[in-house]
Each structure stands twice: as structure tokens, then as C-alpha cells.
Scaffold this motif. Structure first.
Motif, PDB file in Angstrom:
ATOM      1  N   LYS A   3      -7.787  -0.800  -7.602  1.00  0.00           N
ATOM      2  CA  LYS A   3      -8.211  -1.622  -6.455  1.00  0.00           C
ATOM      3  C   LYS A   3      -6.983  -1.954  -5.607  1.00  0.00           C
ATOM      4  CE  LYS A   3     -11.250  -5.312  -5.193  1.00  0.00           C
ATOM      5  NZ  LYS A   3     -10.836  -6.721  -5.151  1.00  0.00           N
ATOM      6  N   THR A   4      -7.164  -1.851  -4.292  1.00  0.00           N
ATOM      7  CA  THR A   4      -6.010  -2.099  -3.437  1.00  0.00           C
ATOM      8  C   THR A   4      -6.195  -3.338  -2.576  1.00  0.00           C
ATOM      9  OG1 THR A   4      -6.869  -0.724  -1.662  1.00  0.00           O
ATOM     10  CG2 THR A   4      -5.455   0.351  -3.284  1.00  0.00           C
ATOM     11  N   ILE A   5      -5.061  -3.793  -2.070  1.00  0.00           N
ATOM     12  CA  ILE A   5      -5.033  -4.968  -1.191  1.00  0.00           C
ATOM     13  C   ILE A   5      -4.342  -4.545   0.097  1.00  0.00           C
ATOM     14  CG2 ILE A   5      -3.979  -7.241  -0.893  1.00  0.00           C
ATOM     15  CD1 ILE A   5      -5.909  -7.594  -2.953  1.00  0.00           C
ATOM     16  N   LYS A   6      -4.827  -5.034   1.230  1.00  0.00           N
ATOM     17  CA  LYS A   6      -4.170  -4.720   2.497  1.00  0.00           C
ATOM     18  C   LYS A   6      -3.381  -5.959   2.946  1.00  0.00           C
ATOM     19  CE  LYS A   6      -7.526  -1.338   4.270  1.00  0.00           C
ATOM     20  NZ  LYS A   6      -8.835  -1.642   3.644  1.00  0.00           N
ATOM     21  N   MET A  14       0.638  -2.618   8.678  1.00  0.00           N
ATOM     22  CA  MET A  14      -0.287  -2.750   7.551  1.00  0.00           C
ATOM     23  C   MET A  14       0.268  -2.020   6.326  1.00  0.00           C
ATOM     24  SD  MET A  14      -3.298  -1.777   5.713  1.00  0.00           S
ATOM     25  CE  MET A  14      -4.222  -0.484   6.501  1.00  0.00           C
ATOM     26  N   PHE A  15       0.229  -2.709   5.188  1.00  0.00           N
ATOM     27  CA  PHE A  15       0.658  -2.099   3.930  1.00  0.00           C
ATOM     28  C   PHE A  15      -0.512  -2.152   2.959  1.00  0.00           C
ATOM     29  CE2 PHE A  15       5.324  -1.957   4.483  1.00  0.00           C
ATOM     30  CZ  PHE A  15       5.480  -2.778   5.585  1.00  0.00           C
ATOM     31  N   GLU A  16      -0.879  -1.001   2.413  1.00  0.00           N
ATOM     32  CA  GLU A  16      -1.951  -1.006   1.422  1.00  0.00           C
ATOM     33  C   GLU A  16      -1.322  -0.749   0.054  1.00  0.00           C
ATOM     34  OE1 GLU A  16      -5.269   1.408   2.377  1.00  0.00           O
ATOM     35  OE2 GLU A  16      -6.432   0.751   0.636  1.00  0.00           O
ATOM     36  N   VAL A  17      -1.510  -1.690  -0.851  1.00  0.00           N
ATOM     37  CA  VAL A  17      -0.887  -1.560  -2.174  1.00  0.00           C
ATOM     38  C   VAL A  17      -1.877  -1.886  -3.281  1.00  0.00           C
ATOM     39  CG1 VAL A  17       1.482  -2.014  -1.472  1.00  0.00           C
ATOM     40  CG2 VAL A  17      -0.017  -3.915  -2.015  1.00  0.00           C
ATOM     41  N   GLU A  18      -1.570  -1.405  -4.473  1.00  0.00           N
ATOM     42  CA  GLU A  18      -2.407  -1.713  -5.627  1.00  0.00           C
ATOM     43  C   GLU A  18      -2.367  -3.202  -5.912  1.00  0.00           C
ATOM     44  OE1 GLU A  18      -1.374   2.273  -8.153  1.00  0.00           O
ATOM     45  OE2 GLU A  18      -1.919   0.444  -9.256  1.00  0.00           O
ATOM     46  N   GLU A  19      -3.470  -3.685  -6.448  1.00  0.00           N
ATOM     47  CA  GLU A  19      -3.546  -5.112  -6.806  1.00  0.00           C
ATOM     48  C   GLU A  19      -2.403  -5.549  -7.706  1.00  0.00           C
ATOM     49  OE1 GLU A  19      -8.118  -6.705  -6.738  1.00  0.00           O
ATOM     50  OE2 GLU A  19      -7.106  -6.453  -8.674  1.00  0.00           O
ATOM     51  N   ASP A  39     -10.672  -8.807   3.476  1.00  0.00           N
ATOM     52  CA  ASP A  39      -9.755  -8.237   2.481  1.00  0.00           C
ATOM     53  C   ASP A  39      -8.464  -7.670   3.051  1.00  0.00           C
ATOM     54  OD1 ASP A  39     -10.167  -5.416   2.921  1.00  0.00           O
ATOM     55  OD2 ASP A  39     -10.816  -5.063   0.882  1.00  0.00           O
ATOM     56  N   CYS A  40      -8.041  -8.304   4.140  1.00  0.00           N
ATOM     57  CA  CYS A  40      -6.769  -7.978   4.767  1.00  0.00           C
ATOM     58  C   CYS A  40      -5.982  -9.286   4.807  1.00  0.00           C
ATOM     59  CB  CYS A  40      -7.038  -7.556   6.217  1.00  0.00           C
ATOM     60  SG  CYS A  40      -6.364  -5.965   6.594  1.00  0.00           S
TER      61      CYS A  40
END
Lengths: 193, 225
Positions: A3-6, A14-19, A39-40
Motif C-alpha cells: 500500500k502506498t501513500i502520496k 508529489m512523492f509516492e512511497v510505500e506505507e 489519500d494525498c
């Protein structure tokens, strides 16, 4: 990728990374826990250059024990040698007992510490930003290393050298400075430890 | 642009946290000379300390008292002998006795301090009502100091009196009589007869007299005066 977090930096990147990476930050973790339709997560006080450095640190620490603040209490599930085959108890007592006797865990911890020390061997400007970011985002391990980096810059230096390193102004008047120098004059004598 | 920089500066709280990582007094002193904000940071950092030690430094009475005043949360104080010889006198002990932290101190070390006498020690221990551990070995105190400890330090657990050659059985007896929490006394090189220790053990059989073997006939024994 799990699951990722923005995350949105102060300058709009914007950086999308794993929880697991993002949740190194207690602030991000609690913000994500709230019912957030978007969820951003916006992080207005951290710009992209710093955020990327912070995430680099978090990525390295994501699946590792907290080496600095919990004194290498490694849950046996994370042990590279035992592969989670040790009894699943994750009480801190069995964890620290495990890491005391497990060579593989000890080595992993040492390697991580080395990596961290290299990570903070940067210019003070960056340490300054990392400190503020770690403080703002509440990331224990990064805070620890950034503080150590800053403390290192102070150790063994005189006030003028410290001012140059941290880009600070001497805001004492000459009279004030005279008094202040007297205060710890007893430390100015050389001594043998 | 200027205001932006101001806001970007590290807050005093964070500075204090950084300074608590710096272990040497010298570095703290240098940090306090950088600018007003850092000075506040050092002061804040001192106030967070739990333990203060001047061991090894050539510090005078007023300077020591000044630092103790700033470190008002300490539980342990070490002002023992420096390699320069004792610089702190009874005057220093008196000034320290007036500070905020004294009533909360659990442990004090004054070993080897050749410049202190009963006068200063009594003033200090009279205020140190939470004291549990005291090291006053190698000093010139007499029974008077022990009476003051017996009367003012009900929590005392361990006391080191090695080489306190002016202390007699009277002082020791008063101490053991009155301080029911007392667990151990270091009596090495004291000028009391061996049977004194037997009498002390009669009052408190669980009392540890260190180093025990020396006083039970093995090693050096001081003749009764």
C-alpha cells in the motif's frame, strides 16, 4: 509494491512511497490514519529537495530495527538469519535478548549505523534542514542522527568557528561578550583528563 | 527574506536537545558564547541534566555554584577532587546548599576534597534531605559531619568514609543508630578499633562494612587510639 501513500512537498512535488517508508514519520502515520478521502498528504513545510533526502533515510530504515532509540532491540521476525522462524514473541525483552546473542542481527545493526553516519556527514545546511524536517515529521531515528551530526559540528570548535559553520551572527555587545567569556573562564585552562 | 531566515532558525528547544548530546563542559561553554539564542539553549540544556560532574576541572566556588544553579533538575552531583587539587572550599559548599536542586539530590560525591571541612559539609547535608549515597572519603571531616548526616539525611543508604581519619566510633555509632536505611559503609583506612565494627554490626546486623576482610584480622588494622 504494498500500500502506498502520496506526499506533496511544500513546492508542489508529489512523492509516492510505500506505507512502511512513510510511516517512519509519526506525523504522516497519524495523518494517514484519519479518514482521508484524498489519500494525498500535503507537507507544506518540507520542500522537495529535503523530502527526497528524508525519504531516502526512511527507505533504508523501513524494514530495519530502530537502532538508535531502542538500542537495537530487534524483533526476531526481522532477523536476517532466523527468517522469522524464532518464536513470534515480540516483547521487548525477548527482542533485546535475541539481538544480544544473534551475530547476524548485530552485524545488520552495525551496518545500518555506518550508513547513517555517512548520511549525516553532509554540509551543515542540509543537517539544519534535516533537523527541522525530522522534528516536524517526528521521525525518531532521523532526529537522532541529525542531532548527532549537528553536535559533531559543535564539538571541539570555538564560538567563531561555530558561527561560520551554522551561519550565525554574534549579537553580543562588546561589554556583554566580556562578561560572557568570564562565565566559563575556568574551562579555558588546559588540563589533562 | 530576512524574516524567512529568522523563522527557519532552530528553536531553543531543539538547540537544547542538540546540546544535551554534547558531553563536554568545554563544548557547552563554547556553544553558550556563540549568540544569545544559543546561550538560552545551553541554559535550557543544563536545566535538563540529571547528573553533574566537575571531576577533573579546575573550578572555583562561584563558578561551580553558578552551574549548579542552572542545573536545577540534577539528582547526582560530583564535585570530587580534580587533578589540579581541590579548588572548591566550604564557601562553595555553602553556595551550593542554597540552590534549588539540593533537596532533591540522591547522590553527592566529594571524595578527596582537601579544602573542605565540617563547616561546609554540614551546611550542605543539612539541606540534602533526600540524600541516599554520599562519598566523602579522603576528607578531613570529623564526627560533627556524621551527626549532621544522621540528623538530616534519613534516606541515606551508602556512605563512603575511606581514609576519614578524624572520624571516631562516636560518629559512626550515631549514624548507624539513626539511619535505619543505611546498608553499607566503606570504612577502609579509618582510625577506629576493629571491635568498633563489631559493635556497629550489633546495632545493625545487615550492615555491610567494606572492605570487610581487611577489618576482620586480614590486612591492615589500626590500633585503638
Amino acid at each position: 509494491m504494498g500500500k502506498t501513500i502520496k506526499l506533496i512537498s511544500g513546492d508542489g512535488e508529489m512523492f509516492e512511497v510505500e506505507e512502511a517508508v512513510a510511516f517512519q514519520s509519526n506525523i504522516i502515520k497519524s495523518l494517514a490514519d484519519e479518514d482521508n478521502a484524498d489519500d494525498c498528504i500535503p507537507l507544506p513545510r518540507v520542500d522537495s529537495q529535503i523530502l527526497s533526502k528524508v525519504l531516502e533515510f526512511c527507505r533504508k530504515h523501513a524494514n530495519s530495527p530502530s537502532v538508535h532509540t531502542k538500542f537495537a532491540a530487534i524483533p526476531s521476525e526481522l532477523c536476517p538469519k532466523h527468517d522469522g522462524s524464532a518464536a513470534g514473541a515480540s516483547s521487548s525483552e525477548s527482542s533485546s535478548a535475541h539481538s544480544e546473542t544473534c551475530r547476524a542481527c548485530y552485524d545488520a545493526v552495525m551496518k545500518l549505523v555506518q550508513w547513517d553516519l555517512e548520511f549525516v556527514k553532509v554540509d551543515l545546511d542540509l543537517i539544519h534542514h534535516l533537523l527541522k524536517a525530522a522534528n516536524y515529521l517526528d521521525i525518531e531515528d532521523l532526529m537522532f542522527m541529525a542531532v548527532e551530526g549537528a553536535a559533531n559540528a559543535i564539538r571541539g570548535n570555538n564560538p567563531e568557528e561555530i558561527r561560520k559553520l551554522f551561519d550565525l551572527e554574534n549579537d553580543f555587545t562588546p561589554e556583554e561578550e566580556k562578561e560572557i567569556l568570564k562565565e566559563y573562564s575556568w574551562l579555558d585552562d588546559p588540563f589533562e583528563p | 527574506m530576512e524574516t524567512e531566515l529568522e523563522i527557519e532558525r532552530l528553536p531553543v528547544d531543539l538547540l537544547a536537545h542538540i546540546f544535551s548530546f554534547i558531553l563536554s563542559f568545554k563544548d557547552l561553554a563554547q556553544a553558550s558564547r556563540v549568540c544569545w539564542k544559543w546561550r538560552r539553549g545551553v541554559k535550557e540544556s543544563l536545566s535538563r541534566k540529571e547528573r553533574l560532574s566537575f571531576a577533573g576541572w579546575k573550578v572555583d566556588d562561584e563558578s561551580a555554584a553558578r552551574v549548579v544553579r542552572a542545573a536545577y533538575n540534577i539528582k547526582e552531583l560530583d564535585i570530587s577532587r580534580s587533578c589540579w587539587g581541590c579548588q572548591i572550599t566550604d564557601e562553595g559548599l555553602y553556595k551550593i546548599s542554597l540552590t534549588k536542586c539540593v533537596g532533591n539530590l540522591l547522590s553527592i560525591s566529594m571524595w578527596g576534597m582537601a579544602g573542605i571541612t565540617d563547616r561546609g559539609v554540614i551546611q550542605l547535608v543539612t539541606q540534602a534531605n533526600s540524600l541516599q549515597h554520599l562519598n566523602i572519603g579522603g576528607t578531613f571531616i570529623t564526627d560533627e559531619s556524621l551527626y549532621a548526616i544522621a540528623n538530616n539525611c534519613p534516606q541515606i543508604k551508602t556512605i563512603i568514609l575511606w581514609s576519614c581519619r578524624h572520624v571516631t566510633e562516636n560518629g559512626l555509632k550515631k549514624l548507624v543508630d539513626k539511619c535505619c536505611k543505611l546498608k553499607s559503609i566503606n570504612v577502609w583506612d579509618m582510625k577506629v578499633p576493629v571491635d568498633c565494627f563489631l559493635r556497629l554490626l550489633a546495632i545493625n546486623p545487615t550492615l555491610e562494612l567494606k572492605p570487610l576482610t581487611q577489618h576482620l584480622g586480614v590486612g591492615r588494622i589500626w590500633p585503638a587510639s
